[in-house]
Write an enzyme that holds these catalytic residues in place. Structure first.
Site, short mmCIF file in Angstrom:
data_model
loop_
_atom_site.label_atom_id
_atom_site.label_comp_id
_atom_site.label_asym_id
_atom_site.label_seq_id
_atom_site.Cartn_x
_atom_site.Cartn_y
_atom_site.Cartn_z
N ASN A 86 19.38 8.82 -9.11
CA ASN A 86 19.42 8.31 -7.74
C ASN A 86 20.05 6.92 -7.75
O ASN A 86 19.48 5.99 -8.33
CB ASN A 86 17.99 8.28 -7.18
CG ASN A 86 17.92 7.76 -5.76
OD1 ASN A 86 18.90 7.24 -5.23
ND2 ASN A 86 16.76 7.90 -5.15
N CYS A 108 19.17 4.19 1.12
CA CYS A 108 19.95 5.31 0.56
C CYS A 108 20.80 6.02 1.61
O CYS A 108 21.68 6.80 1.27
CB CYS A 108 19.02 6.32 -0.10
SG CYS A 108 17.96 5.55 -1.34
N HIS A 115 22.03 13.27 -0.28
CA HIS A 115 21.59 12.17 -1.14
C HIS A 115 20.94 12.77 -2.37
O HIS A 115 20.16 13.73 -2.28
CB HIS A 115 20.59 11.29 -0.37
CG HIS A 115 19.99 10.22 -1.21
ND1 HIS A 115 20.73 9.44 -2.05
CD2 HIS A 115 18.69 9.82 -1.36
CE1 HIS A 115 19.93 8.60 -2.69
NE2 HIS A 115 18.68 8.81 -2.28
N1 COA Z 1 6.50 11.42 -16.77
C1 COA Z 1 5.30 12.02 -16.95
N2 COA Z 1 4.37 12.06 -15.99
C2 COA Z 1 4.66 11.47 -14.82
C3 COA Z 1 5.87 10.84 -14.56
C4 COA Z 1 6.82 10.81 -15.61
N3 COA Z 1 8.03 10.24 -15.47
N4 COA Z 1 5.84 10.34 -13.31
C5 COA Z 1 4.68 10.67 -12.78
N5 COA Z 1 3.93 11.34 -13.70
C6 COA Z 1 2.59 11.85 -13.55
C7 COA Z 1 1.74 11.05 -12.61
O1 COA Z 1 1.18 9.94 -13.26
C8 COA Z 1 0.71 12.07 -12.19
O2 COA Z 1 -0.25 12.14 -13.21
P1 COA Z 1 -1.81 12.29 -12.84
O3 COA Z 1 -1.91 13.59 -12.11
O4 COA Z 1 -2.46 12.29 -14.18
O5 COA Z 1 -2.13 11.11 -11.98
C9 COA Z 1 1.50 13.38 -12.18
O6 COA Z 1 2.65 13.17 -12.99
C10 COA Z 1 1.90 13.82 -10.80
O7 COA Z 1 2.47 12.72 -10.13
P2 COA Z 1 3.19 12.87 -8.73
O8 COA Z 1 3.65 11.53 -8.29
O9 COA Z 1 2.28 13.65 -7.79
O10 COA Z 1 4.40 13.81 -9.14
P3 COA Z 1 5.43 14.52 -8.22
O11 COA Z 1 5.44 15.96 -8.52
O12 COA Z 1 5.29 14.10 -6.77
O13 COA Z 1 6.82 13.94 -8.74
C11 COA Z 1 8.46 12.30 -8.12
C12 COA Z 1 7.08 12.55 -8.69
C13 COA Z 1 8.68 10.80 -8.03
C14 COA Z 1 9.48 12.94 -9.03
C15 COA Z 1 8.54 12.95 -6.71
O14 COA Z 1 7.41 12.59 -5.95
C16 COA Z 1 9.76 12.52 -5.97
O15 COA Z 1 10.89 12.77 -6.40
N6 COA Z 1 9.58 11.93 -4.77
C17 COA Z 1 10.67 11.50 -3.97
C18 COA Z 1 11.05 10.15 -4.42
C19 COA Z 1 12.40 9.78 -3.94
O16 COA Z 1 13.23 10.60 -3.70
N7 COA Z 1 12.62 8.49 -3.82
C20 COA Z 1 13.85 7.93 -3.48
C21 COA Z 1 14.14 8.14 -2.08
S1 COA Z 1 15.68 7.48 -1.68
#
Ligand code: COA
Length: 332
Positions: free
Chosen positions: A289, A114, A259
């Site tokens: 993204n 990215c 980004h």
């Molecule tokens: N819909 C509903 N629930 C979801 C979900 C979705 N799309 N995605 C994840 N969950 C759930 C998980 O299963 C988890 O459930 P559990 O507690 O029962 O296990 C809960 O939500 C929390 O998951 P978590 O991964 O801790 O959520 P988060 O607050 O960290 O958000 C992202 C997830 C992916 C949005 C966040 O971590 C993120 O944006 N990270 C950066 C990723 C990124 O930028 N990547 C690209 C880089 S270039």
């Protein structure tokens, strides 16, 4: 007096017109608009529907050349960044070269995830100051839908497809960049090619275990929370270091073009920089993204919206798989 900066003479972008909103994801995985929107900032995103990665890149590149008023024959270097190319070989820059008609351009593809557009801008500048390159066409083009696992709700809702491009030449304004990577985090976000299996391979390698399961083939796997923690630290640090190299305080910036991975990452990074959110360009609500394509698409939107004035100090900042990170400050 000769400068040390760069001029972006023209921007272009291409987005597929097949926009998919959060409710459509609720039809295929256990998710909802109520979950996705506040946690990511994403409302809808374009998904390719007949396009290929190189064709989107060529369309964005053509627009950038037209807007710059630059004849394709003047291009000395085509630099394409992507994590989702159509071919392992040839490079997409070669395919785009013949499509756009740039017979004298050398062609390079680079994979910096990215952070690709920021790395690409810095590479372009180095070629421009090497003496025999006057015009660079930098294209970042991505089809994340090609590697997205649509059964994984924690990743599939995040990604979109599109391309952005810039025509870059030497310029007189200031410039500063800080680029880096932390390879110890390579397993936090990756997509592996199929393992080799020739008729002469009697002992094929087995997939490594990742998060307690065998690595899948050709699907993006991500530890979202870990990447999040990396991003909110790496982004402000890269901006501060790039500003220092340009002889500038972050408070002198007019715009931050981050980004577009998660609105909360952008908000935290801006807070850590001590800058108001109004100075960050946000397009994630309608792009999602798109890996390396998000920054040039955002920049193109800014140009089309008339948000950039000559002399504005602008920083582009990215992070991504690798883990890579980087920021580049330019004077518009
Ligand atoms: N819909 C509903 N629930 C979801 C979900 C979705 N799309 N995605 C994840 N969950 C759930 C998980 O299963 C988890 O459930 P559990 O507690 O029962 O296990 C809960 O939500 C929390 O998951 P978590 O991964 O801790 O959520 P988060 O607050 O960290 O958000 C992202 C997830 C992916 C949005 C966040 O971590 C993120 O944006 N990270 C950066 C990723 C990124 O930028 N990547 C690209 C880089 S270039």
């Amino acid at each position: 007096m000769a400068g040390t900066g760069i001029t972006i003479c023209g921007m272009g972008s291409y987005l597929p017109d097949n926009f998919v909103d959060n409710n459509a994801y609720a039809q295929i995985v256990d998710t909802s608009d109520e979950w996705i929107r506040p946690r990511t900032g994403i409302v809808t995103r374009p998904i390719a529907n007949g396009e290929t990665t190189w064709r989107m890149g060529a369309a964005a590149g053509r627009r950038a050349l037209e807007r710059a008023g630059v004849d394709p024959k003047e291009v000395d270097l085509i630099l394409v960044t992507s994590v989702t190319p159509d071919f392992l070989t040839p490079s997409m820059s070669c395919v785009i070269q013949q499509e756009l008609g740039c017979p004298d351009a050398m062609c390079i593809d680079a994979n910096c995830a990215c952070t690709g557009f920021v790395y690409g801008l810095d590479m372009a500048r180095r070629y421009l100051y090497s003496g025999d390159v006057d015009t660079v066409l930098l294209i970042s083009t991505e089809m994340l839908s090609r590697i997205t696992n649509y059964a994984d709700r924690s990743t599939c809702v995040l990604f979109g497809d599109g391309a952005g491009a810039a025509v870059v030449r030497r310029g007189e304004g200031l410039y500063g960049a800080h680029l880096g990577a932390d390879g110890t985090g390579y397993g936090l976000m990756f997509c592996r090619l199929p393992l080799p299996a020739s008729p002469f391979t009697h002992n094929p390698p087995q997939p490594d275990e990742i998060y307690g399961r065998p690595e899948p083939d050709e699907q993006l796997v991500m530890a979202g929370h870990e990447v999040y923690k990396f991003a909110v630290k790496a982004m402000p640090q890269a901006v501060e270091k790039a500003c220092a190299k340009a002889g500038l305080a972050p408070s002198e910036l007019k715009w931050v073009v981050p980004h577009q991975a998660n609105i909360r990452i952008i908000q935290t990074a801006m807070k850590n920089l001590g800058l108001p959110m109004e100075q960050a360009w946000v397009s994630i609500d309608h792009t999602g993204n798109m890996s390396s394509a998000t920054i040039p698409i955002a920049l193109d939107e800014m140009v089309q919206a008339g948000a950039l004035q000559r002399g504005d100090k602008v920083v582009m900042v990215g992070f991504g798989a690798g883990l890579t990170y980087g920021a580049a400050v330019i004077e518009w």
